[in-house]
Write a protein that holds these residues in place. Structure first.
Motif: not given
Length: 344
Positions: A201-221
């Motif tokens: 849930r986005a309203d429960r997310i408290r971001l930490r910075t900075p973001n991590g490294p880039r990644f190759s997207p996985r395929e969703l089930p």
């Protein structure tokens, strides 16, 4: 030939419709020379529109993104579509964007020509959501933008979630999609520590910075986000998106009547007074209870698990209407007895 002001507006409208425009194509559409196109492009640049030159055999132009939002041009259909979208956003609870959407809608309305403003004023749209026991908490627009940016850039997100304290290691996820479901915003992501897909849930997310490294997207089930999210909220045991328990009954009711009260199911007419109803649920007893709410006689077409669920419910209801035991009567009387020192 059009006057210069009208031609500039026509040129700007064309530049907004596609990424790259060859100079010759613009000249043909505007019925002017290449030299005139170059002069008009320079005028638009002076007005603040970031128009870049594109290399090629004939040369060309591209309307880029600037540091400030310049005036925009919308045709009638685009203006109507934008108005509808802003009205829905302004009346959708829990989005956290209701007030900015209402201000944007008012701003657009003020600059519309009168012929179009009258059409828009007659088009009043209100999004009515399903009643909820608890309204969806608002979400900070900056959080949504930061999450969406990480999805677009394929960057690992780090955040505290819910009741997590700052002394705990942050969640580390590969963000895949930002979705809106029943007025709540969610992040669909691959949890690196739990090595599984999760929905946050986005309203429960408290971001930490900075973001991590880039990644190759996985395929969703399931292959796409709609199938995956539907499957997740239905508690499906596979990636099909179907309910884990599905059954069919023959109801002694007209199909039109049943369809009025069926949001997620299939209704097929058998005769003017009978129909076939196929429903799904997270458990067999809950599916049986869903069929019972139609308040009509029925036959179970299958499967056997649904028949057994009706038997279980019948036994449970019978026990609940039986004569209470002496201990139950005593407990009931105690619950009605006033407590010591309490005034009646």
């Amino acid at each position: 030939m059009q006057k210069t002001s009208a031609r500039l507006l026509a040129l700007l409208s064309l530049l907004q419709t596609r990424r790259d425009w060859p100079g010759t194509a613009l000249a043909d559409r505007l019925d002017v020379s290449l030299r005139t196109v170059r002069r008009d492009v320079d005028r638009l640049r002076e007005l603040g529109y970031p128009i870049a030159a594109v290399k090629g055999p004939d040369g060309g132009y591209r309307l880029g993104a600037g540091t400030e939002l310049p005036p925009l041009l919308f045709d009638d259909e685009q203006a109507v579509a934008l108005t509808i979208a802003l009205q829905i956003a302004a009346t959708t609870a829990g989005s956290g964007l209701a007030e900015p959407s209402a201000r944007a809608l008012n701003t657009i309305r003020q600059v519309m020509p009168s012929r179009l403003r009258h059409r828009i004023d007659a088009l009043q749209v209100t999004a009515v959501e399903r009643p909820a026991t608890q309204p969806a908490p608002p979400v900070d627009g900056d959080v949504l933008l930061a999450i969406s940016a990480a999805v677009h850039a394929h960057e690992i997100l780090r955040f505290d979630y819910g009741t997590d304290t700052t002394d705990k290691p942050p969640r580390r996820v590969e963000p895949h999609h930002v979705i809106l479901r029943d007025t709540r915003w969610y992040l669909v992501a691959w949890d690196l520590d739990r090595r599984d897909w999760r929905t946050f849930r986005a309203d429960r997310i408290r971001l930490r910075t900075p973001n991590g490294p880039r990644f190759s997207p996985r395929e969703l089930p399931g292959g796409d986000v709609v199938t995956y999210v539907t499957s997740t909220f239905r508690g499906s045991i596979d990636a099909s998106g179907n309910w884990p328990c599905q059954g069919t009954v023959i109801l002694d009711l007209p199909a039109a009547t049943v369809a009025l009260h069926t949001r997620d199911g299939v209704v097929e007419e058998i005769s003017p007074d009978r129909c076939k109803l196929t429903l799904g649920s997270w458990s067999w007893p809950s599916l049986a209870a869903a069929v019972a709410r139609y308040d009509a006689d029925f036959e179970v077409a299958g499967p056997a698990e649904l028949t057994q669920a009706f038997t279980q419910l019948a036994d449970r209801f019978t026990r609940s209407t039986a004569e209470p035991t002496p201990s139950a009567v005593s407990m009931s009387a105690d619950s009605r007895r006033p407590r010591s020192g309490r005034r009646r």
